[in-house]
Design a protein around this motif. Structure first.
Motif, mmCIF file in Angstrom:
data_model
loop_
_atom_site.group_PDB
_atom_site.id
_atom_site.type_symbol
_atom_site.label_atom_id
_atom_site.label_comp_id
_atom_site.label_asym_id
_atom_site.label_seq_id
_atom_site.Cartn_x
_atom_site.Cartn_y
_atom_site.Cartn_z
ATOM 1 N N MET A 1 49.631 22.469 41.017
ATOM 2 C CA MET A 1 49.471 23.622 40.183
ATOM 3 C C MET A 1 48.493 24.558 40.884
ATOM 4 S SD MET A 1 48.351 23.765 36.181
ATOM 5 C CE MET A 1 49.916 23.083 35.683
ATOM 6 N N LYS A 2 48.727 25.836 40.725
ATOM 7 C CA LYS A 2 47.845 26.830 41.326
ATOM 8 C C LYS A 2 47.070 27.556 40.238
ATOM 9 C CE LYS A 2 50.584 27.801 45.380
ATOM 10 N NZ LYS A 2 51.322 28.801 46.132
ATOM 11 N N LEU A 3 45.828 27.849 40.556
ATOM 12 C CA LEU A 3 44.994 28.666 39.696
ATOM 13 C C LEU A 3 44.679 29.930 40.472
ATOM 14 C CD1 LEU A 3 43.332 28.889 37.051
ATOM 15 C CD2 LEU A 3 41.450 27.773 38.270
ATOM 16 N N ARG A 4 44.891 31.061 39.841
ATOM 17 C CA ARG A 4 44.691 32.347 40.504
ATOM 18 C C ARG A 4 43.680 33.162 39.704
ATOM 19 N NH1 ARG A 4 48.203 35.063 43.817
ATOM 20 N NH2 ARG A 4 49.774 33.551 43.250
ATOM 21 N N HIS A 5 42.698 33.685 40.413
ATOM 22 C CA HIS A 5 41.725 34.570 39.791
ATOM 23 C C HIS A 5 41.843 35.934 40.446
ATOM 24 C CE1 HIS A 5 37.613 36.320 39.159
ATOM 25 N NE2 HIS A 5 38.009 36.060 37.936
ATOM 26 N N ILE A 6 42.020 36.963 39.640
ATOM 27 C CA ILE A 6 42.105 38.335 40.136
ATOM 28 C C ILE A 6 40.785 39.007 39.792
ATOM 29 C CG2 ILE A 6 43.333 40.528 40.002
ATOM 30 C CD1 ILE A 6 45.803 38.873 39.102
ATOM 31 N N TYR A 7 40.049 39.369 40.813
ATOM 32 C CA TYR A 7 38.725 39.955 40.604
ATOM 33 C C TYR A 7 38.860 41.389 40.123
ATOM 34 C CZ TYR A 7 36.940 35.911 43.049
ATOM 35 O OH TYR A 7 36.631 34.628 43.399
ATOM 36 N N GLU A 8 37.949 41.771 39.263
ATOM 37 C CA GLU A 8 37.906 43.131 38.744
ATOM 38 C C GLU A 8 37.624 44.118 39.874
ATOM 39 O OE1 GLU A 8 38.319 44.251 35.544
ATOM 40 O OE2 GLU A 8 38.907 42.214 35.005
ATOM 41 N N LYS A 9 38.277 45.249 39.814
ATOM 42 C CA LYS A 9 38.017 46.298 40.801
ATOM 43 C C LYS A 9 36.685 46.959 40.496
ATOM 44 C CE LYS A 9 42.862 47.268 41.505
ATOM 45 N NZ LYS A 9 43.919 48.246 41.497
ATOM 46 N N LYS A 10 35.977 47.268 41.538
ATOM 47 C CA LYS A 10 34.694 47.952 41.380
ATOM 48 C C LYS A 10 34.920 49.458 41.336
ATOM 49 C CE LYS A 10 31.973 44.323 43.421
ATOM 50 N NZ LYS A 10 32.443 43.469 44.445
ATOM 51 N N LEU A 11 33.943 50.153 40.833
ATOM 52 C CA LEU A 11 34.007 51.603 40.742
ATOM 53 C C LEU A 11 34.315 52.198 42.116
ATOM 54 C CD1 LEU A 11 33.650 53.954 38.790
ATOM 55 C CD2 LEU A 11 31.273 54.088 39.524
ATOM 56 N N GLY A 12 35.304 53.061 42.164
ATOM 57 C CA GLY A 12 35.691 53.696 43.417
ATOM 58 C C GLY A 12 36.740 52.927 44.200
ATOM 59 N N GLN A 13 37.203 51.783 43.687
ATOM 60 C CA GLN A 13 38.205 50.985 44.388
ATOM 61 C C GLN A 13 39.530 50.950 43.639
ATOM 62 O OE1 GLN A 13 36.291 47.164 44.708
ATOM 63 N NE2 GLN A 13 35.334 47.694 46.656
ATOM 64 N N GLU A 14 39.764 51.908 42.762
ATOM 65 C CA GLU A 14 40.955 51.900 41.924
ATOM 66 C C GLU A 14 42.247 51.920 42.726
ATOM 67 O OE1 GLU A 14 38.422 54.064 41.446
ATOM 68 O OE2 GLU A 14 37.541 53.285 39.611
ATOM 69 N N ASP A 15 42.242 52.509 43.932
ATOM 70 C CA ASP A 15 43.461 52.625 44.726
ATOM 71 C C ASP A 15 43.705 51.407 45.618
ATOM 72 O OD1 ASP A 15 43.873 55.089 43.618
ATOM 73 O OD2 ASP A 15 42.970 56.195 45.281
ATOM 74 N N GLU A 16 42.753 50.512 45.725
ATOM 75 C CA GLU A 16 42.902 49.337 46.578
ATOM 76 C C GLU A 16 43.568 48.208 45.799
ATOM 77 O OE1 GLU A 16 39.215 48.217 48.412
ATOM 78 O OE2 GLU A 16 38.647 50.311 48.721
ATOM 79 N N PRO A 17 44.348 47.363 46.493
ATOM 80 C CA PRO A 17 44.968 46.223 45.794
ATOM 81 C C PRO A 17 43.884 45.273 45.281
ATOM 82 C CG PRO A 17 45.351 46.085 48.170
ATOM 83 C CD PRO A 17 44.681 47.402 47.899
ATOM 84 N N PRO A 18 44.139 44.602 44.154
ATOM 85 C CA PRO A 18 43.125 43.704 43.607
ATOM 86 C C PRO A 18 42.872 42.520 44.542
ATOM 87 C CG PRO A 18 45.176 43.471 42.409
ATOM 88 C CD PRO A 18 45.354 44.619 43.355
ATOM 89 N N GLU A 19 41.632 42.104 44.597
ATOM 90 C CA GLU A 19 41.278 40.936 45.401
ATOM 91 C C GLU A 19 41.557 39.689 44.567
ATOM 92 O OE1 GLU A 19 37.338 39.021 47.504
ATOM 93 O OE2 GLU A 19 37.271 41.072 46.770
ATOM 94 N N THR A 20 42.179 38.706 45.182
ATOM 95 C CA THR A 20 42.513 37.484 44.448
ATOM 96 C C THR A 20 41.976 36.261 45.179
ATOM 97 O OG1 THR A 20 44.639 37.237 45.565
ATOM 98 C CG2 THR A 20 44.640 38.470 43.516
ATOM 99 N N HIS A 21 41.837 35.203 44.439
ATOM 100 C CA HIS A 21 41.478 33.909 45.007
ATOM 101 C C HIS A 21 42.428 32.890 44.388
ATOM 102 C CE1 HIS A 21 38.995 30.842 46.864
ATOM 103 N NE2 HIS A 21 39.128 30.165 45.732
ATOM 104 N N VAL A 22 43.113 32.119 45.243
ATOM 105 C CA VAL A 22 44.100 31.154 44.779
ATOM 106 C C VAL A 22 43.789 29.799 45.402
ATOM 107 C CG1 VAL A 22 46.552 30.556 44.694
ATOM 108 C CG2 VAL A 22 45.861 32.948 44.633
#
Length: 117
Positions: A1-22
Motif C-alpha cells: 500500500m502506498k501513502l502519499r502526502h501532498i505538501y501545501e504550496k507556499k505563498l508565491g508558488q501557486e504556479d508550481e506543481p505540488p510537492e509530494t512524498h510517497v
C-alpha cells in the motif's frame, strides 16, 4: 500500500506543481483493538518514519472488511483482469448456493455489497 502526502504550496508558488512524498509499506498487521471473532475486525498498514525532513512521523492506515469489499468492487469497475476473474469465481460460488448447497460456516452477510448483481 502506498501513502502519499501532498505538501501545501507556499505563498508565491501557486504556479508550481505540488510537492509530494510517497512511500510504500508491506507491513500489514492485525489491529490491536480487534475482538476475536467480531465482525468489524480491522487490519492496519504501518508507515514508519514517513515524510521528509529531520523529523519524519509514524502513520498507519486502518482497513476493515467493508473496505476490502469496496476495493474489490472498485477494481471490477475499472476492469482489472484479476478482479474480474475473482468476480466470476464468486458468481460461480454463489450459483452453487442458489442450487441449494449451503455451508453453515458462511457468514450471513458475506454477499452483501460484494457482487454487483
Amino acid at each position: 500500500m502506498k501513502l502519499r502526502h501532498i505538501y501545501e504550496k507556499k505563498l508565491g508558488q501557486e504556479d508550481e506543481p505540488p510537492e509530494t512524498h510517497v512511500e510504500s509499506s508491506f507491513h500489514y498487521e492485525e489491529h490491536p483493538d480487534n475482538v476475536p471473532g467480531f465482525d468489524d475486525a480491522a487490519m492496519r498498514v504501518v508507515f514508519r518514519r514517513f515524510g521528509r525532513g529531520e523529523k519524519p512521523r509514524n502513520y498507519e492506515v486502518e482497513i476493515d472488511w467493508l473496505d476490502v469489499k469496496h476495493l474489490i468492487r472498485e477494481f471490477i469497475e475499472i476492469e482489472h483482469p484479476h478482479a474480474e476473474h475473482l468476480q466470476r469465481i464468486l458468481k460461480m460460488a454463489r450459483s452453487l448456493d442458489d442450487q441449494g448447497w449451503q455451508s453453515d460456516l458462511e457468514p450471513s452477510e458475506f454477499w452483501e455489497g460484494l457482487l454487483n448483481d
